[in-house]
Design a protein around this motif. Structure first.
Motif, PDB file in Angstrom:
ATOM      1  N   LEU A 253       1.007  -1.453   0.282  1.00  0.00           N
ATOM      2  CA  LEU A 253       0.113  -0.131   0.214  1.00  0.00           C
ATOM      3  C   LEU A 253       0.783   1.538  -0.064  1.00  0.00           C
ATOM      4  O   LEU A 253       0.028   2.576  -0.530  1.00  0.00           O
ATOM      5  N   ILE A 254       1.929   1.123   0.464  1.00  0.00           N
ATOM      6  CA  ILE A 254       2.707   2.383   0.727  1.00  0.00           C
ATOM      7  C   ILE A 254       3.314   1.892  -1.102  1.00  0.00           C
ATOM      8  O   ILE A 254       3.697   4.002  -1.233  1.00  0.00           O
ATOM      9  N   PHE A 255       3.792   1.662  -1.795  1.00  0.00           N
ATOM     10  CA  PHE A 255       4.563   2.064  -2.625  1.00  0.00           C
ATOM     11  C   PHE A 255       3.288   2.554  -3.144  1.00  0.00           C
ATOM     12  O   PHE A 255       2.526   3.240  -4.907  1.00  0.00           O
ATOM     13  N   SER A 256       1.761   2.120  -3.438  1.00  0.00           N
ATOM     14  CA  SER A 256       0.945   2.484  -4.280  1.00  0.00           C
ATOM     15  C   SER A 256       1.034   3.428  -4.340  1.00  0.00           C
ATOM     16  O   SER A 256       0.101   4.499  -5.273  1.00  0.00           O
ATOM     17  N   SER A 257       0.938   3.746  -2.943  1.00  0.00           N
ATOM     18  CA  SER A 257       0.464   5.806  -2.444  1.00  0.00           C
ATOM     19  C   SER A 257       1.415   6.267  -3.333  1.00  0.00           C
ATOM     20  O   SER A 257       0.944   7.203  -3.803  1.00  0.00           O
TER      21      SER A 257
END
Length: 280
Positions: free
Chosen positions: A95-99
């Motif tokens: 999720l951090i990478f998708s953000s």
């Protein structure tokens, strides 16, 4: 007659000038806004108001978590062992990478970089799908081991199947009481209560309300997963529009709005991960 002949061309000129300005009306500007900046500001304000309601919604769940944890800390000490920290950490990284890719998509839309915009939206969508895939694996493990909510809580986990820290070993077969050991008729009310506390479990001394922990777990993570699905629907819509070449420096509001929503989804999980998986 001369006066009339002069006024007619002037009226025609004014009408033609009005038509000329009407033709310059931005194609993405709604009729109730005067300009594109005004429309963008109004849309962003509306999105922030929506995000505040989402924060209030999850805030109530976090309050319920805090109250229950304060009143029954032993339940969390016991139940956190059954959560897979590795899967939780993997989903956090996803999720951090998708953000990051979503923020890059917003910037690409602002600069009119169509290929970069489409690529970033696709990567964000794939990350969201990967998050749900990992969550499915985790839910399936809970289902197979009977680690469900409230009345459905009937754990049958062995140490070999366990993915967390050390847990209490399954109770051994009943043997005859030895010297100095209390018989069933001599058991105190406290020992009877302790035995009843784990009546649905293979583990002796398990807290009586362990199933409520998993009710909180499934409620909070399940609602978060529904928000991830909602974000995937919105990103898919953006991707379709991006392939149509709709977004650019003059019109990128929807990408920005969905980006704000996606960052909130990521932030909520960043709180859920340590509260459910790490703190004990």
């Amino acid at each position: 007659m001369a006066t009339h002949s002069v006024e007619v061309p002037e009226q025609h000129h004014q009408t033609g000038e009005h038509d000329h300005h009407a033709g310059e009306h931005p194609p993405h500007l709604a009729h109730h806004f005067d300009s594109m900046p005004q429309q963008f500001a109004a849309g962003k304000l509306g999105m922030w108001i929506f995000l505040v309601t989402e924060i209030l919604f999850f805030g109530g769940l976090f309050c319920a978590y805090a109250v229950y944890r304060a009143n029954h800390p032993e339940v969390f000490v016991h139940a956190h062992h059954f959560l897979d920290k590795n899967l939780g950490a993997l989903n956090t990284a996803i999720l951090i990478f998708s953000s990051f890719t979503m923020a890059w998509a917003v910037r690409a839309a602002q600069l009119g970089q169509q290929q970069t915009l489409r690529l970033c939206l696709i990567i964000t969508l794939l990350c969201a799908g990967a998050f749900l895939g990992v969550k499915y694996v985790e839910y399936r493990q809970k289902w197979e081991h009977g680690l469900l909510w409230a009345g459905w809580y009937h754990p049958h986990v062995t140490n070999a199947e366990h993915h967390g820290d050390a847990v209490p070993k399954p109770s051994s077969p009943v043997t005859a009481p030895t010297a100095g050991q209390a018989t069933p008729s001599e058991q105190t009310p406290q020992s009877t209560t302790a035995a009843t506390a784990g009546e649905h479990s293979e583990y002796p001394g398990e807290p009586r309300l362990a199933g409520v922990f998993f009710s909180i777990y499934f409620c909070m993570t399940g609602l978060h997963a529904l928000h991830v699905i909602g974000g995937m629907i919105a990103i898919t819509w953006l991707l379709i529009r991006a392939f149509q070449g709709v977004f650019g420096p003059e019109y990128y509001g929807p990408v920005d709005y969905v980006g704000l929503y996606w960052h909130l989804v990521d932030m909520i999980w960043i709180y859920l991960f340590p509260l459910l998986y790490l703190i004990h």
